[in-house]
Enzyme design. Sequence first.
Site, PDB file in Angstrom:
ATOM      1  N   GLU A  45      -0.767  -8.540   5.026  1.00 45.06           N
ATOM      2  CA  GLU A  45      -0.545  -8.602   6.485  1.00 45.06           C
ATOM      3  C   GLU A  45      -1.850  -8.429   7.254  1.00 45.06           C
ATOM      4  O   GLU A  45      -1.882  -8.635   8.460  1.00 45.06           O
ATOM      5  CB  GLU A  45       0.489  -7.546   6.899  1.00 45.06           C
ATOM      6  CG  GLU A  45      -0.035  -6.124   7.104  1.00 45.06           C
ATOM      7  CD  GLU A  45      -0.468  -5.422   5.824  1.00 45.06           C
ATOM      8  OE1 GLU A  45      -0.247  -5.978   4.721  1.00 45.06           O
ATOM      9  OE2 GLU A  45      -1.056  -4.331   5.922  1.00 45.06           O
ATOM     10  N   CYS A  67       0.831  -1.194   0.000  1.00 45.99           N
ATOM     11  CA  CYS A  67       0.000   0.000   0.000  1.00 45.99           C
ATOM     12  C   CYS A  67       0.874   1.255   0.000  1.00 45.99           C
ATOM     13  O   CYS A  67       1.533   1.546  -0.983  1.00 45.99           O
ATOM     14  CB  CYS A  67      -0.981  -0.048   1.178  1.00 45.99           C
ATOM     15  SG  CYS A  67      -2.318   1.137   1.008  1.00 45.99           S
ATOM     16  N   HIS A 114      -3.534  -5.686   1.154  1.00 42.55           N
ATOM     17  CA  HIS A 114      -2.790  -5.869   2.407  1.00 42.55           C
ATOM     18  C   HIS A 114      -2.695  -7.341   2.806  1.00 42.55           C
ATOM     19  O   HIS A 114      -3.593  -7.836   3.493  1.00 42.55           O
ATOM     20  CB  HIS A 114      -3.485  -5.108   3.534  1.00 42.55           C
ATOM     21  CG  HIS A 114      -3.360  -3.629   3.447  1.00 42.55           C
ATOM     22  ND1 HIS A 114      -2.380  -2.926   4.105  1.00 42.55           N
ATOM     23  CD2 HIS A 114      -4.088  -2.710   2.775  1.00 42.55           C
ATOM     24  CE1 HIS A 114      -2.506  -1.628   3.855  1.00 42.55           C
ATOM     25  NE2 HIS A 114      -3.544  -1.467   3.036  1.00 42.55           N
TER      26      HIS A 114
END
Lengths: 270, 982
Positions: free
Chosen positions: A232, A104, A230
């Site tokens: 994560e 990002c 994302h």
Amino acid sequence: MTQIKALVITGFGTNCETEMAHACRLAGAVSEIAHLSDILKGKIRINDYHFLNLPGGFLDGDDLGSAQVESVRLKHARIETTGRTLFEEIVTFFQRGMLILGVCNGFQALVKSGLLPGSPFGKRRVSLIFNDSAKFEDRWVRVAADPSSPCIFTKGIDHIYLPVRHGEGKFICDTESTLDEIRNGRLASLKYADGSSEPTMTYPSNPNGSADAIAGICDQTGRIFGLMPHPEAFTHPANHPGWTRLKELPSKGEGMVIFDNAVQFLRGIV
Amino acid sequence: MPYRVEVGLKPGLFDARGERTKRQILHAFPSLSIDLKIRCLDVYTIDASGLNDEWISEAFLDPVVQDIAINEPLTRDFDWYIEVGYKPGVTDNVGKSATYTLKLITSNESPVYSARAFLISGALTREAATGIARDCLANSLIQYFRVMDPDEIRTVQPQISVVTLNHTPSVQDVSLTLSDSELAALSRERTLALTAEEMKVIASYVKDPLVIEERKKIGLADKITDVELECLAQTWSEHCKHKIFNAEITYEENGRKEQISSLFKSYIQRSTAEIREEAGADDICVSVFTDNAGVIRFNDEHNLVFKVETHNSPSALDPYGGALTGIVGVNRDPFGTGIGAKLIFNTDVFCFADPFYSGTLPPKILHPLRIFEGVREGVEHGGNKSGIPTVNGSIVFDDRYLGKPLVYCGTAGIMPRVINGKLSHEKTILPGDLIIMAGGRIGKDGIHGATFSSEELHEESPTSAVQIGDPITQKKLTDFLLRTRDLGLYRALTDNGAGGLSSSIGEMAQLSGGCRIELDKPPLKYQGLDPWEILLSEAQERMTLAVPGEDIEAFLALSKQMDVESTVIGTFTDSGYFHCTYGDKTVAYIKLDFLHNGLPKMKLKAHWKDWSEADPQTPVPADHNAKLEEMLSRLNICSKEYIVRQYDHEVQGGSIVKPLVGENCDGPSDAAVIRPVLDSLQGVVVSNGIIPRYSDIDTFHMTACALDEALRNYVCVGGNPEHWACLDNFCWCDPVASEKNPDGEYKLAQLVRTNKALYEYTKIYRCPLVSGKDSMKNDYVGQGIKISIPPTILISVIGIIDDITTAVTMDIKKPGDLIYLLGMTGKELGASEYFATYGIIGSSVPRVDAQGALKRYKRMNEAIRKGLIRSAHDVSDGGLAVALAEKAFAGSVGISADLSKVAVDQDLNDTEILYSETQSRIIVSVAPENASAFEQLFGSDARRIGQAIPDRELLIQSRRGGLIIDSPLSKLKASWKATLDL
């Protein structure tokens, strides 16, 4: 077995460092979160690590456009002890054969500082601009991987489901020839996909209007990778927005594959 | 010679911001039928000389997609050029980042000012373009705008918004030897918001011979200084002192009189104290009502910290800045609790007038759509840029919020129970500790915020009270302070919110017994501020800390490294005085005891009158399908996805039950579950309840319903009903009777009844109140019009779920699953959404059977732990019909239900069963294989009212047989989604 050491950089508006470090840990690395000022102070050295993570967030508030200030900082701010810029330090890190992941805002930083698509490093040739909706949006998307891409991080992925959370994620190239270079080099390792895993330009499956439905790209070596979604944010199966509809929960979140690939690759070389 | 730089997208590229601006303009001017094209440019004005064009380009240009023009127009291909920038002194975050960036390149600091330009192509007159600028693009309180044609742009001059105050700071002595009316006038003139009575208490303090004696010694006259007067007014403001909640109240109801010594002590504090005592060893409260936020136990290692605030008055004037400041402001409350908490989620609840309002607007009132959009964006920037997920919230619409919108912003944090061997929720300060101000600088922004919010909004409300938050400065500050906290480099901290340093240091000084502040030390944004302004300024992003002398060097060094400005501005003492100096002179010297305890108690009267309107016969719609669609499309029921999607609800990686759930991630979640510690399966649950419509009938039941709604939402996702706590946030219309407020006694009675309900119901639920806030002057007065909001209380609940993998969402999962309704349905349509569609209020406001509800909620939790429940959704606004529809379309699975199976407590017709808003009801779906275990657990409290079906339809059978609703889910969902799809 050598310890794989991951470094997660934070500070100045970065805000996904905790889950990024957590993902690195789950993948088997030891991970450390470092404030950018600790690196500039010379207290922490990027080149003591194997896996460099640039997490998401709002560096400098996206004030001049996402990661615009960061791209200037990487090239102009100097490390007190060595006088080198962060950019030089990162290039050295890359030349040592290590891995770099930007998610990002971290992807925006890689692109705007010219680390992606690379060749030559330092020249900005692609960018990530306002979504066609001109809105920040938090939504889950399906991204499909290109099996022929050199990207280390997306090996073995067919498609995965991840959240995007950005206002400036529309991938765009400076010229048609840059886009051709990305196509020919199979650098667009992740694309926004429809229900049958085909790349799509249709909103909201393609949440921002990215050219060629590009969600993430790597450099020629596949060792630098940036993506808007994302990984994560999907380390635990219950991060999935529809997990309560699943019959059985998988053992881990789909985002982990990116980190697992990274750590596995590094185990092979360090 | 300053530089004026324009940056815009290259021709041919899609200008997304321009398109969005166009949509906003068309929303604001629906009659504008011409073909508009809007292009957006960024404008930077650099107050410097000798800059190289390449430097400027490197700083501001994205060469891949943008063109740049320096000291010339980028294009003249437009009809009107509207430039919007900030007025001097208004926070310009972009300008600040631009200054920083140029300095990285040139090593010199040159101020940069940012502006936005909108290039309009379309046949508009200058007046029309000016109207667009004024009513849609700029807010004249904080921004300037200029409208230019293609000729005028050629000679445009750079606009430098520098503050020039040709003012030498001084301290005025103020005489209080005045008549009552003069004292009141002085209070009004200076926005002190003190009554003549309170002014007289101050006057007699200064006249006390002993006080005169002490003041003489330190070089002060027998008049009060403006620094002291302002400090007292701030400390004694309604905002900071909660005078109404501490007042002596005579309450009268049906001829019966009752004396209440303090609403806060008699109801709120008492309930919590009694619940804690009954809980004994199981007490989950750690710190209540004493600090910036409430603290409860999470587990043996961690505590949770939670606070909700309002930011209504500023949001009325500048919705973007007001809401942004609201969210980053409330972040500092849990952050400034104990020795500091890591922030883990935000929650936001807004109350607006109809965004499609088409009536005339009173002076100074912005259109509700503008308020809606501005608040939405302010909270978006404040939350997203701070990296705190916005996980829960709601929006309530009622046209009485035209006078003042309500902007509730809440934040929770987590902190290790023990840090460096000390309990983290406790603050200590020793005499000799240094006073540090860290974070932003001080300007005139926000002066009188505390006192301004203690008044009604009027035409002359001070615009200096409006400000814009800076989430990145605050993020840098919180990054730095969490690190210094763990290093043990400070002893205590608190935030600078309302009242600025005066409030933060004034409160902290009580821990050591005094303070000495050097008002010439805090860094200023610009020169020329008077000492009282430095003390009172509410400039944002600042924390005040107590740092022991031996740690100051390390503290300041790390602060500098992490690009946070920290300054020693004084010393905590044990002198017993709040002492301020400016240069070598004392400018304030007030006894701490007088400052904090000198305020006399207010004496108020409250008079309750029963609501007189009766329920009419319930109107029966001709077409039940059409009625259900109408209900689903109502503002208070419809999808809020438009807003929710623009808030990051998963940053920090712990999102488990999101605000949008179901097959297509668009169903309305009841509550949120997050996992704040990523290597644990324990979760935090947060929910809210708010139902101001019911206040029209009785605030007692309104409050009981708000609490019950929050709790049943919490229970629906799997929250543990034996480990919950709540916050109360009151937003009231002025409850102090006066000439201009003739029904004040009734409004105060409404407040009393709310407190009575809070006491009664929190006790039954054993859900302690741990913190709260009140905002008491939510009225608008202008041009003879008075608009008062309906009395509103927001209940926010926080608690835990032991194992997040047992959490449940509201969407139907599978055809064949059995549908149960828990709880009896009564004929309770008073002030319901259904009655509102006919303009009826009625009288049968829902009444909560809390004892029965608690039993049900505990069983729910047991059933969820055992995995017996596939989905659960609470029944609230719009009743059973709406809840069934939501469950079905969220899961993309049809439902067939039979109204004759619904348990009713009297004879209800189909319509009443469909739309009654009886509380404490939950609809669950259960897999057939779990049906008998489930039924055994719930007994007669659970009625099987239907089944999930393969067809994507909602089929509802009348009590008399035959379908009264048979509608495809796609149609119902479309009605539900269309209203707020902006």
